[in-house]
Design an enzyme around this catalytic site. Structure first.
Site, PDB file in Angstrom:
ATOM      1  N   ASP A  35      26.135  36.253  46.929  1.00  5.92           N
ATOM      2  CA  ASP A  35      27.400  35.497  46.895  1.00  5.92           C
ATOM      3  C   ASP A  35      28.035  35.472  48.280  1.00  5.92           C
ATOM      4  O   ASP A  35      27.750  36.328  49.111  1.00  5.92           O
ATOM      5  CB  ASP A  35      28.380  36.177  45.926  1.00  5.92           C
ATOM      6  CG  ASP A  35      28.218  35.679  44.510  1.00  5.92           C
ATOM      7  OD1 ASP A  35      27.392  34.785  44.289  1.00  5.92           O
ATOM      8  OD2 ASP A  35      28.919  36.202  43.630  1.00  5.92           O
ATOM      9  N   LYS A  56      30.004  30.697  45.806  1.00  4.10           N
ATOM     10  CA  LYS A  56      30.815  29.949  44.831  1.00  4.10           C
ATOM     11  C   LYS A  56      32.292  30.002  45.201  1.00  4.10           C
ATOM     12  O   LYS A  56      33.138  30.238  44.340  1.00  4.10           O
ATOM     13  CB  LYS A  56      30.630  30.524  43.426  1.00  4.10           C
ATOM     14  CG  LYS A  56      29.224  30.405  42.911  1.00  4.10           C
ATOM     15  CD  LYS A  56      29.088  30.985  41.534  1.00  4.10           C
ATOM     16  CE  LYS A  56      29.783  30.144  40.508  1.00  4.10           C
ATOM     17  NZ  LYS A  56      29.197  28.818  40.365  1.00  4.10           N
ATOM     18  N   MET A 168      42.589  36.307  43.692  1.00  5.52           N
ATOM     19  CA  MET A 168      42.582  34.840  43.791  1.00  5.52           C
ATOM     20  C   MET A 168      43.988  34.268  43.691  1.00  5.52           C
ATOM     21  O   MET A 168      44.216  33.237  43.048  1.00  5.52           O
ATOM     22  CB  MET A 168      41.680  34.241  42.686  1.00  5.52           C
ATOM     23  CG  MET A 168      40.215  34.575  42.915  1.00  5.52           C
ATOM     24  SD  MET A 168      39.148  34.102  41.561  1.00  5.52           S
ATOM     25  CE  MET A 168      39.072  35.612  40.613  1.00  5.52           C
TER      26      MET A 168
HETATM   27  N1  SAH Z   1      33.992  40.756  41.905  1.00  7.95           N
HETATM   28  C1  SAH Z   1      34.942  40.784  42.998  1.00  7.95           C
HETATM   29  C2  SAH Z   1      36.061  39.753  42.829  1.00  7.95           C
HETATM   30  C3  SAH Z   1      35.580  38.322  42.932  1.00  7.95           C
HETATM   31  S1  SAH Z   1      36.886  37.180  42.754  1.00  7.95           S
HETATM   32  C4  SAH Z   1      35.517  42.190  43.142  1.00  7.95           C
HETATM   33  O1  SAH Z   1      35.314  43.020  42.252  1.00  7.95           O
HETATM   34  O2  SAH Z   1      36.159  42.469  44.157  1.00  7.95           O
HETATM   35  C5  SAH Z   1      37.260  36.800  44.450  1.00  7.95           C
HETATM   36  C6  SAH Z   1      38.595  37.381  44.820  1.00  7.95           C
HETATM   37  O3  SAH Z   1      38.447  38.770  45.096  1.00  7.95           O
HETATM   38  C7  SAH Z   1      39.191  36.815  46.091  1.00  7.95           C
HETATM   39  O4  SAH Z   1      39.873  35.609  45.844  1.00  7.95           O
HETATM   40  C8  SAH Z   1      40.137  37.909  46.491  1.00  7.95           C
HETATM   41  O5  SAH Z   1      41.307  37.879  45.706  1.00  7.95           O
HETATM   42  C9  SAH Z   1      39.363  39.148  46.102  1.00  7.95           C
HETATM   43  N2  SAH Z   1      38.596  39.705  47.233  1.00  7.95           N
HETATM   44  C10 SAH Z   1      37.272  39.817  47.349  1.00  7.95           C
HETATM   45  N3  SAH Z   1      36.938  40.449  48.488  1.00  7.95           N
HETATM   46  C11 SAH Z   1      38.099  40.737  49.118  1.00  7.95           C
HETATM   47  C12 SAH Z   1      38.438  41.412  50.319  1.00  7.95           C
HETATM   48  N4  SAH Z   1      37.524  41.907  51.137  1.00  7.95           N
HETATM   49  N5  SAH Z   1      39.743  41.531  50.612  1.00  7.95           N
HETATM   50  C13 SAH Z   1      40.709  41.075  49.802  1.00  7.95           C
HETATM   51  N6  SAH Z   1      40.451  40.445  48.655  1.00  7.95           N
HETATM   52  C14 SAH Z   1      39.163  40.279  48.303  1.00  7.95           C
END
Ligand code: SAH
Length: 249
Positions: A35, A56, A168
């Protein structure tokens, strides 16, 4: 044929936050579907694997989910060791559950490997204790983004007494503020907005519920970011909090 797919969480970005089990899966991988929130530095653990990007990101042209499903199935049925590498944890807003179910229904063995989810990592990287004793009795992980028109129960969230960690949410700050205020959350409730958590380019913006949209704009907050809303997000938290003295314990 012993088809198997590993659904692996790559953590929030810092390659050192990968689990040992994730590293083991990557070392065994013939094919890695990655991803776009995954830090490619983790691919050092699978130098010989075939890497396929299936990003995505919200709003952009993305690989259709059905195509990703079929790709995993095809490789697994050819006897390949498939690792599906996702940002954070595969089961926190990561479709891990639905991918696992789809594959299992077709006779593919699936193993899920936890990753550190961005919300938890971001808070900790900013010295925020999401369940700080005496301040918050729980934490609620919420997404601001839905594919249908379903509504969150904002009033319940506003009054839950738990720390809210919102994923998000960058494009929906105004709406989140209005809903939480309408739901009865205090305007001065502290907010931390954490961008690129755990990466060298991590940035944090401290604000409060009433001004978070304006502050985010001035700060030029960009995705990926998480929002931490609740008393534990106060910038001065660690200074205010008296740790129980070891001497008197
Ligand atoms: N499965 C992932 C979340 C995916 S949804 C998890 O467990 O972290 C994608 C959202 O995750 C982004 O829009 C943001 O809100 C958050 N996100 C993912 N990586 C991030 C990061 N390094 N810093 C801040 N927010 C993050």
């Amino acid at each position: 044929m012993n088809a198997k797919v590993w659904l692996v969480g790559a953590g929030p970005g810092d390659p050192e936050l990968l689990t040992l089990k994730a590293v083991r899966a990557l070392r065994a991988a013939d094919v890695v579907l990655i991803d776009d929130l995954v830090n490619e530095a983790v691919l050092e653990h699978c130098p010989d694997a075939r890497i396929i990007s299936v990003g995505k990101r919200g709003g952009c042209r993305s690989t259709p989910q059905a195509f990703i499903h079929r790709l995993m199935l095809r490789y697994a049925r050819h006897g390949k060791c498939v690792v599906r590498l996702k940002g954070g944890d595969p089961c926190i807003f990561g479709r891990g559950g639905e991918e696992a179910q789809w594959l299992r229904e077709r006779g593919v063995e699936v193993e899920l490997v936890n990753g550190i989810t961005a919300g938890l990592a971001g808070a900790t990287q900013c010295d925020i204790s999401l369940t700080l004793r005496g301040v918050a009795r729980g934490v609620t992980l919420v997404t601001a983004h839905t594919q249908d028109d379903s509504q969150l129960n904002w009033q319940a969230l506003a009054q839950s007494g738990t720390t809210l960690v919102i994923y998000m949410g960058v494009a929906k700050l105004g709406e989140i503020r209005e809903q939480l205020l309408a739901g009865g959350m205090a305007a001065e409730t502290p907010v931390a907005m954490i961008e690129n958590a755990s990466l060298p380019q991590q940035r944090e913006c401290r604000s409060d519920l009433s001004t978070m949209s304006e502050d985010a704009k001035l700060f030029e907050l960009k995705s990926p970011a998480i929002l931490v809303i609740g008393a534990v997000a106060a910038a001065t938290q660690s200074a205010q909090y008296d740790l129980p003295s070891m001497a008197t314990a």
